[in-house]
Scaffold this motif. Structure first.
Motif, PDB file in Angstrom:
ATOM      1  N   THR A 115       0.796  -1.223   0.097  1.00  0.00           N
ATOM      2  CA  THR A 115      -0.136  -0.143  -0.026  1.00  0.00           C
ATOM      3  C   THR A 115       0.876   1.382   0.015  1.00  0.00           C
ATOM      4  OG1 THR A 115       0.032   0.481   2.362  1.00  0.00           O
ATOM      5  CG2 THR A 115      -1.803  -1.279   1.217  1.00  0.00           C
ATOM      6  N   ILE A 164      -3.768  -3.265 -11.689  1.00  0.00           N
ATOM      7  CA  ILE A 164      -3.994  -3.664 -10.308  1.00  0.00           C
ATOM      8  C   ILE A 164      -5.501  -2.975  -9.818  1.00  0.00           C
ATOM      9  CG2 ILE A 164      -3.283  -2.778  -7.915  1.00  0.00           C
ATOM     10  CD1 ILE A 164      -0.491  -2.813  -9.170  1.00  0.00           C
ATOM     11  N   GLU A 169      -8.559  -2.347  -6.403  1.00  0.00           N
ATOM     12  CA  GLU A 169      -8.775  -2.446  -4.989  1.00  0.00           C
ATOM     13  C   GLU A 169      -9.493  -3.726  -4.679  1.00  0.00           C
ATOM     14  OE1 GLU A 169     -11.256   0.430  -2.605  1.00  0.00           O
ATOM     15  OE2 GLU A 169      -9.494   1.446  -3.158  1.00  0.00           O
ATOM     16  N   PRO A 220      -4.427  -3.054  -2.428  1.00  0.00           N
ATOM     17  CA  PRO A 220      -4.080  -3.367  -3.942  1.00  0.00           C
ATOM     18  C   PRO A 220      -3.974  -5.128  -4.213  1.00  0.00           C
ATOM     19  CG  PRO A 220      -2.367  -2.510  -2.762  1.00  0.00           C
ATOM     20  CD  PRO A 220      -3.328  -2.669  -1.923  1.00  0.00           C
TER      21      PRO A 220
END
Length: 198
Positions: free
Chosen positions: A57, A99, A101, A107
């Protein structure tokens, strides 16, 4: 888990989370460069050809540059994808992988999902942590994904947690469900614990 241990964990995590929020962007970038070098050297030392790693992150010691380097070197990198049942699926990192969420706002890679047992084939596991103590006990962020994964593996490979230098501490609160790690990687050093079971 006793209420006292649960409370101690919550307080410790809150303090560590706050400290990470106070880091400057320059410090975060320098940490990512250090972690990249330390993890690259660890992979070479172990001769690992397949590893699992997490996508950091914005406040974690950066792992994304290491992942890019490893993929470019032909190392197979599995990235975790959280599931609602407390298990982890895995996806193979690619040079141009997207990528998204995932659960909890973390991620995660976009791509074909491999089941939880895919991680059984890696030579090295690189996992996140809030802190690690001198015995190799890891304090995670409270969801239990990595403790459950490590605890369920028949032949667990070396497991290294990634933290900032200040997060290698004398002692972390823990209970019977928490798993020790083989070692810890910080931006400036890699420590392998002599009492490690792995």
């Amino acid at each position: 888990m006793s209420d006292a241990i649960a409370s101690a964990k919550r307080a410790f995590r809150a303090d560590l989370r706050e400290r990470r929020q106070l880091l400057s962007q320059a410090a975060i970038d320098a940490a990512a460069d250090g972690v990249r070098a330390q993890l690259g050297a660890l992979v070479d030392l172990l001769g690992a050809r397949s590893v699992s790693c997490f996508l950091s992150t914005t406040t974690e010691p950066g792992t994304r540059r290491f992942v890019q380097d490893a993929v470019a070197r032909g190392i197979r990198v599995l990235l975790p994808v959280t599931r609602s049942d407390g298990l982890l699926d895995w996806s193979v990192a690619t040079p141009d992988g997207d990528i998204t969420e995932g659960l909890f706002g973390l991620p995660e890679p976009v791509g074909e999902l491999l089941g939880p047992i895919a991680v059984n084939d890696v030579d090295l596991m690189i996992i996140p942590a809030a802190a690690v103590d001198g015995s190799g006990m890891r304090l995670g962020w409270g969801r239990g994904y990595f403790d459950k994964t490590i605890g369920s593996m028949e032949r667990c490979p070396p497991v290294y947690a990634v933290v900032y230098d200040s997060e290698v501490v004398d002692d972390v609160p823990h209970d019977v469900r928490d798993e020790r790690v083989t070692g810890v990687v910080t931006p400036t050093r890699t420590i392998t614990f002599p009492s490690s079971r792995r």
